[in-house]
Design a protein around this motif. Structure first.
Motif, PDB file in Angstrom:
ATOM      1  N   GLU A  93      29.698  12.043  36.580  1.00 28.12           N
ATOM      2  CA  GLU A  93      30.129  13.313  36.232  1.00 28.12           C
ATOM      3  C   GLU A  93      32.096  13.176  35.935  1.00 28.12           C
ATOM      4  O   GLU A  93      32.326  12.261  37.278  1.00 28.12           O
TER       5      GLU A  93
ATOM      6  N   LYS B 133      34.968  19.565  32.427  1.00 26.66           N
ATOM      7  CA  LYS B 133      33.720  18.978  33.697  1.00 26.66           C
ATOM      8  C   LYS B 133      32.144  18.398  32.618  1.00 26.66           C
ATOM      9  O   LYS B 133      32.074  19.431  32.347  1.00 26.66           O
TER      10      LYS B 133
ATOM     11  N   VAL C 209      29.416  15.104  31.820  1.00 31.71           N
ATOM     12  CA  VAL C 209      28.742  13.734  32.178  1.00 31.71           C
ATOM     13  C   VAL C 209      28.674  12.950  31.385  1.00 31.71           C
ATOM     14  O   VAL C 209      28.747  13.016  29.634  1.00 31.71           O
TER      15      VAL C 209
ATOM     16  N   THR D 182      29.402  20.474  31.200  1.00 34.80           N
ATOM     17  CA  THR D 182      28.670  21.384  31.726  1.00 34.80           C
ATOM     18  C   THR D 182      28.304  22.354  31.240  1.00 34.80           C
ATOM     19  O   THR D 182      29.539  23.372  30.394  1.00 34.80           O
TER      20      THR D 182
END
Length: 123
Positions: A46, A57, A59, A80
């Motif tokens: 992450e 943000k 992944v 996200t």
């Protein structure tokens, strides 16, 4: 894969040196911690990436050794939901209340120069 190289291949930064500078400045965090540019990145990590006033943000979903087109680069990560909503709210706020002077383009016109001179001479 190095984190600075991945940021460049995922098209968050235009050059690899800009990506390395951002990592060194602390604009990129891995699991909430600042990292060095040589840090190895793996799928599932992450990242919190600051580009200008926008914070992503994401992944990491994949790695790619070469910089590819934007469509392919977007497959390397998944943003996200909260990050996407925050960025959408920021875009809407910028659209509704643009920064003062953002509509000015280039040099002032002859009329604008006269107004500037009148204003500055009276002060």
């Amino acid at each position: 894969m190095r984190i600075d190289k991945w940021l460049w291949t995922a098209r968050f930064y235009k050059t690899r040196s800009l990506a390395a500078q951002a990592v060194a400045a602390g604009h990129v965090k891995l699991a909430g911690h600042t990292v060095k540019a040589a840090r190895e990145l793996r799928p599932g990590d992450e990242l919190e990436i600051g580009v200008g006033d926008t914070v992503w943000k994401i992944v990491v979903r994949g790695l790619n050794a070469q910089r590819r087109p934007a469509v392919e680069a977007q497959r390397l990560y998944e943003e996200t939901v909260e990050s996407h909503q925050r960025r959408a709210a920021q875009q809407e706020a910028r659209r509704l209340a643009p920064a003062p002077g953002s509509d000015l383009r280039g040099r002032p016109t002859k009329k604008a120069r006269r107004l500037i001179r009148v204003f500055t001479d009276n002060c």
